[in-house]
Design a protein around this motif. Sequence first.
Motif, short mmCIF file in Angstrom:
data_model
loop_
_atom_site.label_atom_id
_atom_site.label_comp_id
_atom_site.label_asym_id
_atom_site.label_seq_id
_atom_site.Cartn_x
_atom_site.Cartn_y
_atom_site.Cartn_z
N LYS A 167 4.02 1.20 -4.64
CA LYS A 167 4.97 0.56 -5.57
C LYS A 167 4.36 0.43 -6.97
O LYS A 167 4.99 0.79 -7.96
N THR A 168 3.14 -0.07 -7.04
CA THR A 168 2.49 -0.25 -8.35
C THR A 168 2.26 1.11 -9.00
O THR A 168 2.51 1.29 -10.19
N LYS A 169 1.81 2.06 -8.20
CA LYS A 169 1.60 3.43 -8.71
C LYS A 169 2.90 3.98 -9.31
O LYS A 169 2.89 4.55 -10.41
N ARG A 208 -4.46 -0.41 -14.62
CA ARG A 208 -4.10 0.90 -14.08
C ARG A 208 -3.25 1.69 -15.07
O ARG A 208 -3.39 2.91 -15.17
N GLY A 253 0.79 -1.23 0.00
CA GLY A 253 0.00 0.00 0.00
C GLY A 253 0.82 1.27 0.00
O GLY A 253 0.28 2.36 0.14
#
Length: 119
Positions: A26-28, A64, A23
């Motif tokens: 990292k993905t962002k 995303r 949360g």
Amino acid sequence: MQITAGMIVEKLDQSVIVEAGAGSGKTKSLVTRMLALIAAGRSTVDHMAAVTFTRKAAAELKGRFQIDLEEAVRKEKNEEKIGRYLSALERMEFLFTGTTHSFLCEAPEGEAHRGEARS
Ligand SMILES: Nc1ncnc2c1ncn2[C@@H]1O[C@H](COP(=O)(O)OP(=O)(O)O)[C@@H](O)[C@H]1O
Ligand SMILES: [Mg+2]
């Protein structure tokens, strides 16, 4: 060297290893780095591979990235960048996002990998 979130997006010439908790973004950050590579004309979706641990995470990442590309098309003023984003959206099917296992099996060299696994 202290790595900041901004460097993930700005230092496109350097490889970056990021360790951070769930949360934390990292993905962002990864999606934003991919977008920056497209915007700069430094890469195209067919030259990218985003590898994750689960198929669910891989699908989420692609979703995303697509959403962020669509938003970038709406917000961007630079025609050249808009063209790169649109081209990326048109060629989304050529973006590899998958698990480590699917990466080894689907990458061109994966043919040899599969052969070895069977013998
Ligand atoms: N810089 C940011 N600005 C706004 N929202 C963010 C930012 N980084 C992450 N988020 C949001 O926080 C949540 C978790 O981010 P995510 O990238 O999925 O984390 P991780 O991959 O590290 O688990 C997501 O809903 C994401 O949209
Ligand atoms: Mg994540």
